[in-house]
Design a protein around this motif. Structure first.
Motif, PDB file in Angstrom:
ATOM      1  N   ALA A 156       0.859  -1.187   0.000  1.00 19.64           N
ATOM      2  CA  ALA A 156       0.000   0.000   0.000  1.00 19.64           C
ATOM      3  C   ALA A 156       0.893   1.233   0.000  1.00 19.64           C
ATOM      4  O   ALA A 156       1.576   1.515   0.991  1.00 19.64           O
ATOM      5  CB  ALA A 156      -0.912   0.003   1.215  1.00 19.64           C
ATOM      6  N   GLU A 157       0.928   1.954  -1.115  1.00 21.33           N
ATOM      7  CA  GLU A 157       1.755   3.150  -1.183  1.00 21.33           C
ATOM      8  C   GLU A 157       1.265   4.179  -0.174  1.00 21.33           C
ATOM      9  O   GLU A 157       0.071   4.409  -0.034  1.00 21.33           O
ATOM     10  CB  GLU A 157       1.725   3.742  -2.593  1.00 21.33           C
ATOM     11  N   ASP A 158       2.200   4.794   0.521  1.00 19.22           N
ATOM     12  CA  ASP A 158       1.896   5.761   1.578  1.00 19.22           C
ATOM     13  C   ASP A 158       1.130   5.112   2.726  1.00 19.22           C
ATOM     14  O   ASP A 158       0.269   5.724   3.352  1.00 19.22           O
ATOM     15  CB  ASP A 158       1.127   6.965   1.031  1.00 19.22           C
ATOM     16  N   SER A 159       1.490   3.848   3.032  1.00 14.03           N
ATOM     17  CA  SER A 159       0.857   3.112   4.137  1.00 14.03           C
ATOM     18  C   SER A 159       0.879   3.906   5.430  1.00 14.03           C
ATOM     19  O   SER A 159      -0.104   3.951   6.180  1.00 14.03           O
ATOM     20  CB  SER A 159       1.593   1.792   4.381  1.00 14.03           C
ATOM     21  N   SER A 160       2.032   4.525   5.706  1.00 16.59           N
ATOM     22  CA  SER A 160       2.223   5.144   7.020  1.00 16.59           C
ATOM     23  C   SER A 160       1.342   6.370   7.239  1.00 16.59           C
ATOM     24  O   SER A 160       1.158   6.799   8.378  1.00 16.59           O
ATOM     25  CB  SER A 160       3.693   5.513   7.217  1.00 16.59           C
ATOM     26  N   ARG A 161       0.783   6.943   6.153  1.00 16.60           N
ATOM     27  CA  ARG A 161      -0.105   8.096   6.313  1.00 16.60           C
ATOM     28  C   ARG A 161      -1.552   7.755   5.937  1.00 16.60           C
ATOM     29  O   ARG A 161      -2.383   8.634   5.727  1.00 16.60           O
ATOM     30  CB  ARG A 161       0.402   9.276   5.472  1.00 16.60           C
ATOM     31  N   THR A 162      -1.841   6.469   5.882  1.00 15.92           N
ATOM     32  CA  THR A 162      -3.191   5.994   5.580  1.00 15.92           C
ATOM     33  C   THR A 162      -3.978   5.821   6.869  1.00 15.92           C
ATOM     34  O   THR A 162      -3.435   5.366   7.879  1.00 15.92           O
ATOM     35  CB  THR A 162      -3.123   4.650   4.823  1.00 15.92           C
ATOM     36  N   ASP A 163      -5.261   6.172   6.848  1.00 15.57           N
ATOM     37  CA  ASP A 163      -6.140   5.933   7.995  1.00 15.57           C
ATOM     38  C   ASP A 163      -6.013   4.471   8.407  1.00 15.57           C
ATOM     39  O   ASP A 163      -6.137   3.557   7.581  1.00 15.57           O
ATOM     40  CB  ASP A 163      -7.586   6.244   7.603  1.00 15.57           C
ATOM     41  N   LEU A 164      -5.759   4.220   9.681  1.00 16.74           N
ATOM     42  CA  LEU A 164      -5.415   2.879  10.131  1.00 16.74           C
ATOM     43  C   LEU A 164      -6.547   1.885   9.905  1.00 16.74           C
ATOM     44  O   LEU A 164      -6.313   0.741   9.504  1.00 16.74           O
ATOM     45  CB  LEU A 164      -5.007   2.905  11.603  1.00 16.74           C
ATOM     46  N   PHE A 184       4.490  -3.198   4.010  1.00 20.37           N
ATOM     47  CA  PHE A 184       4.100  -1.925   4.614  1.00 20.37           C
ATOM     48  C   PHE A 184       5.100  -0.884   4.128  1.00 20.37           C
ATOM     49  O   PHE A 184       6.305  -1.055   4.291  1.00 20.37           O
ATOM     50  CB  PHE A 184       4.131  -2.009   6.137  1.00 20.37           C
ATOM     51  N   ALA A 185       4.603   0.183   3.504  1.00 19.95           N
ATOM     52  CA  ALA A 185       5.496   1.158   2.882  1.00 19.95           C
ATOM     53  C   ALA A 185       5.436   2.507   3.583  1.00 19.95           C
ATOM     54  O   ALA A 185       4.407   3.175   3.572  1.00 19.95           O
ATOM     55  CB  ALA A 185       5.136   1.321   1.408  1.00 19.95           C
ATOM     56  N   ASP A 186       6.561   2.872   4.194  1.00 19.46           N
ATOM     57  CA  ASP A 186       6.703   4.237   4.728  1.00 19.46           C
ATOM     58  C   ASP A 186       7.295   5.069   3.593  1.00 19.46           C
ATOM     59  O   ASP A 186       8.472   5.398   3.576  1.00 19.46           O
ATOM     60  CB  ASP A 186       7.615   4.227   5.954  1.00 19.46           C
ATOM     61  N   THR A 187       6.434   5.403   2.637  1.00 25.18           N
ATOM     62  CA  THR A 187       6.850   5.925   1.339  1.00 25.18           C
ATOM     63  C   THR A 187       7.644   7.221   1.410  1.00 25.18           C
ATOM     64  O   THR A 187       8.543   7.455   0.597  1.00 25.18           O
ATOM     65  CB  THR A 187       5.612   6.109   0.440  1.00 25.18           C
ATOM     66  N   VAL A 188       7.314   8.075   2.365  1.00 24.68           N
ATOM     67  CA  VAL A 188       8.028   9.353   2.467  1.00 24.68           C
ATOM     68  C   VAL A 188       8.850   9.435   3.749  1.00 24.68           C
ATOM     69  O   VAL A 188       9.263  10.513   4.163  1.00 24.68           O
ATOM     70  CB  VAL A 188       7.057  10.551   2.364  1.00 24.68           C
ATOM     71  N   GLY A 189       9.113   8.299   4.368  1.00 26.32           N
ATOM     72  CA  GLY A 189       9.939   8.275   5.575  1.00 26.32           C
ATOM     73  C   GLY A 189       9.401   9.142   6.685  1.00 26.32           C
ATOM     74  O   GLY A 189      10.154   9.843   7.360  1.00 26.32           O
ATOM     75  N   ALA A 190       8.084   9.074   6.910  1.00 23.97           N
ATOM     76  CA  ALA A 190       7.434   9.991   7.842  1.00 23.97           C
ATOM     77  C   ALA A 190       7.402   9.500   9.284  1.00 23.97           C
ATOM     78  O   ALA A 190       7.165  10.282  10.202  1.00 23.97           O
ATOM     79  CB  ALA A 190       5.993  10.256   7.374  1.00 23.97           C
ATOM     80  N   CYS A 191       7.632   8.214   9.494  1.00 21.32           N
ATOM     81  CA  CYS A 191       7.385   7.607  10.804  1.00 21.32           C
ATOM     82  C   CYS A 191       8.634   7.530  11.689  1.00 21.32           C
ATOM     83  O   CYS A 191       9.764   7.543  11.216  1.00 21.32           O
ATOM     84  CB  CYS A 191       6.830   6.196  10.626  1.00 21.32           C
ATOM     85  N   THR A 192       8.368   7.389  12.975  1.00 21.95           N
ATOM     86  CA  THR A 192       9.398   7.054  13.950  1.00 21.95           C
ATOM     87  C   THR A 192       9.327   5.552  14.209  1.00 21.95           C
ATOM     88  O   THR A 192       8.331   4.903  13.870  1.00 21.95           O
ATOM     89  CB  THR A 192       9.166   7.793  15.277  1.00 21.95           C
ATOM     90  N   PRO A 193      10.360   4.963  14.801  1.00 22.37           N
ATOM     91  CA  PRO A 193      10.312   3.525  15.089  1.00 22.37           C
ATOM     92  C   PRO A 193       9.116   3.124  15.952  1.00 22.37           C
ATOM     93  O   PRO A 193       8.520   2.069  15.725  1.00 22.37           O
ATOM     94  CB  PRO A 193      11.639   3.280  15.826  1.00 22.37           C
ATOM     95  N   TYR A 197       6.333   0.399  14.763  1.00 22.38           N
ATOM     96  CA  TYR A 197       6.038  -0.785  15.579  1.00 22.38           C
ATOM     97  C   TYR A 197       4.542  -0.883  15.858  1.00 22.38           C
ATOM     98  O   TYR A 197       3.930  -1.948  15.686  1.00 22.38           O
ATOM     99  CB  TYR A 197       6.811  -0.735  16.896  1.00 22.38           C
ATOM    100  N   ASP A 198       3.937   0.219  16.294  1.00 25.94           N
ATOM    101  CA  ASP A 198       2.517   0.202  16.648  1.00 25.94           C
ATOM    102  C   ASP A 198       1.636  -0.129  15.447  1.00 25.94           C
ATOM    103  O   ASP A 198       0.694  -0.930  15.553  1.00 25.94           O
ATOM    104  CB  ASP A 198       2.098   1.558  17.236  1.00 25.94           C
ATOM    105  N   ILE A 199       1.927   0.487  14.294  1.00 24.90           N
ATOM    106  CA  ILE A 199       1.099   0.249  13.106  1.00 24.90           C
ATOM    107  C   ILE A 199       1.266  -1.182  12.614  1.00 24.90           C
ATOM    108  O   ILE A 199       0.286  -1.877  12.311  1.00 24.90           O
ATOM    109  CB  ILE A 199       1.455   1.239  11.986  1.00 24.90           C
ATOM    110  N   MET A 200       2.508  -1.631  12.511  1.00 26.09           N
ATOM    111  CA  MET A 200       2.757  -2.983  12.021  1.00 26.09           C
ATOM    112  C   MET A 200       2.111  -4.034  12.920  1.00 26.09           C
ATOM    113  O   MET A 200       1.470  -4.983  12.443  1.00 26.09           O
ATOM    114  CB  MET A 200       4.267  -3.234  11.916  1.00 26.09           C
ATOM    115  N   LYS A 201       2.249  -3.860  14.221  1.00 21.58           N
ATOM    116  CA  LYS A 201       1.652  -4.828  15.151  1.00 21.58           C
ATOM    117  C   LYS A 201       0.130  -4.807  15.040  1.00 21.58           C
ATOM    118  O   LYS A 201      -0.521  -5.857  15.077  1.00 21.58           O
ATOM    119  CB  LYS A 201       2.082  -4.520  16.584  1.00 21.58           C
ATOM    120  N   HIS A 202      -0.444  -3.612  14.888  1.00 19.69           N
ATOM    121  CA  HIS A 202      -1.894  -3.496  14.744  1.00 19.69           C
ATOM    122  C   HIS A 202      -2.360  -4.215  13.476  1.00 19.69           C
ATOM    123  O   HIS A 202      -3.395  -4.916  13.500  1.00 19.69           O
ATOM    124  CB  HIS A 202      -2.295  -2.018  14.693  1.00 19.69           C
ATOM    125  N   LEU A 203      -1.637  -4.058  12.392  1.00 21.40           N
ATOM    126  CA  LEU A 203      -2.014  -4.718  11.150  1.00 21.40           C
ATOM    127  C   LEU A 203      -1.956  -6.235  11.285  1.00 21.40           C
ATOM    128  O   LEU A 203      -2.878  -6.948  10.858  1.00 21.40           O
ATOM    129  CB  LEU A 203      -1.087  -4.266  10.016  1.00 21.40           C
TER     130      LEU A 203
END
Length: 410
Positions: A156-164, A184-193, A197-203
């Motif tokens: 999913a492109e721009d995964s990290s800024r997608t509504d969870l 899981f794509a942090d397409t623009v490098g927007a996230c912190t570790p 972790y929280d998003i990936m575990k939730h998914l």
């Protein structure tokens, strides 16, 4: 031998030739990509994303050549048991998938890596479609891809800024449609570790469980966190790393595979994981990428930068002369480099100077003679970044007439 009992296997997918090539100023030839593919296969990569075939005839040709020439190779892969998976990036369009198949079909194992943007920002301003249309396009794309092969990847492109909640819906549908490699794509490098972790575990916890599902991480380095974010995703349950050698890629690049691999090598027990890459090939493969891309690498680049294993501090050099483990956490020989810590500069001490002189053949210096030479050395060092072997030889020529024991041995 590393104890792998009870540990998760982390596999690596390389996208140097595709995402890495999207870096401004970099363009690989077809021959470059084939040469890289041979080395990645021998190094133990699970897969290689060669290109985006729909983007140009050359991208199609590169994918086809790699599939034909490397897609059946077992050289150096006996411990893995199968050839490298050859993949191509595709939109969810029938035309992209059909074209990619014509290139990939020559490989023993191939995969379509489908992508579609999922963030509201991208849906509205780039694609101009609704969430419902996004899901429909993805569903149709997966079905089309699976008509050619059961091995289908999706990111999913721009995964990290997608509504969870929507992201969960997207990946759940992908799993239900038979797509088992999920990036899981942090397409623009927007996230912190912590966020990764929280998003990936939730998914992982909130999508349908399937023992064949492989969760991967594709991290960009815009905030300098690509490696840390990749490790956070692994801690959360990801077992597939999508990175580039030397970290090349769009803008500030992708997660450097060699750094992730060495983190897992040195801290495998901490993460309770292991991998199958031959780390002794790291320098060789990185040098190939640098040479073929023309990439200008920073001297302080971890592991492969010019200064990664060089020391000028007298305190450091003295410690290294006694025991290299004092200042070498990673052994350079392990990644195919040689140790080059004896760099003489204004920071170097007498013992480093003495050692280098002995290596050049000037032995049996008394403490008094060494002290005189050291003062002369310091004078030269104050005017140069590094004192070369030629400088040292000149110092020996310029010194007061030595006794016979000071003559350089031949």
């Amino acid at each position: 031998m590393t104890n792998t009992a009870g540990k998760r296997l982390i596999k690596f997918n390389d996208t140097t030739a595709r995402d890495g090539e999207q870096a401004p100023g970099i363009s690989f030839s077809v021959e470059d990509k084939v040469a890289l593919a041979h080395k990645l296969s021998r190094m133990g990569f699970d897969g290689m994303e060669v290109s985006f075939p729909a983007s140009s005839p050359q991208a199609f040709e590169a994918c086809k050549r790699v599939a034909m020439e490397v897609g059946h190779s077992m050289e150096g892969r006996e411990h893995i048991g199968r050839p490298m998976v050859i993949s191509a990036l595709c939109r969810t369009l029938d035309s992209d998938i059909e074209l990619a198949y014509e290139a990939l079909k020559y490989a023993k194992h191939f995969r379509f890596d489908l992508f579609i943007a999922t963030s509201d920002l991208h849906l509205e301003h780039k694609l101009g479609i609704s969430r419902e249309e996004c899901l429909n396009r993805l569903r149709m794309g997966i079905r089309k891809a699976r008509s050619y092969t059961p091995i289908v990847g999706f990111g999913a492109e721009d995964s990290s800024r997608t509504d969870l909640d929507f992201l969960v819906e997207v990946y759940s549908m992908a799993i239900e449609e038979g797509c088992h490699v999920l990036f899981f794509a942090d397409t623009v490098g927007a996230c912190t570790p912590e966020q990764i972790y929280d998003i990936m575990k939730h998914l992982i916890d909130n999508t349908p469980y399937d023992p064949e599902t492989i969760w991967g991480i594709h991290a960009h380095n815009d905030l300098g966190l690509a490696v840390a974010n990749t490790l956070a995703a692994i801690r959360a349950g990801a077992t597939y790393v999508d990175g580039t050698m030397v970290g090349i890629g769009e803008r500030t690049g992708n997660a450097p595979t060699e750094e992730v691999a060495m983190c897992l090598t040195m801290h495998g027990d901490h993460y309770n994981v292991y991998h199958q890459l031959d780390i002794s090939m790291i320098t060789e493969v990185c040098e190939l990428v640098i040479e073929s891309s023309g990439f200008q690498m920073a001297w302080n680049k971890p592991l492969i930068g010019r200064n990664a294993f060089r020391h000028t501090s007298g305190v450091h050099q003295r410690g290294l002369l006694k025991n290299r483990a004092t200042y070498e956490f990673v052994h350079p020989e392990d990644i195919g480099r040689t140790s080059d810590f004896l760099i003489l500069s204004k920071h170097s001490g007498r013992r480093a100077l003495q050692m280098r002189l002995e290596q050049l053949g000037f032995r049996d210096l008394s403490e008094e003679q060494l002290q005189v030479l050291f003062q002369a050395f310091k004078t030269v060092a104050d005017t140069k970044i590094e004192v070369s072997d030629q400088d040292l030889k000149q110092l020996m020529c310029d010194r007061p007439k030595p006794a016979e024991s000071l003559v350089a041995s031949t």
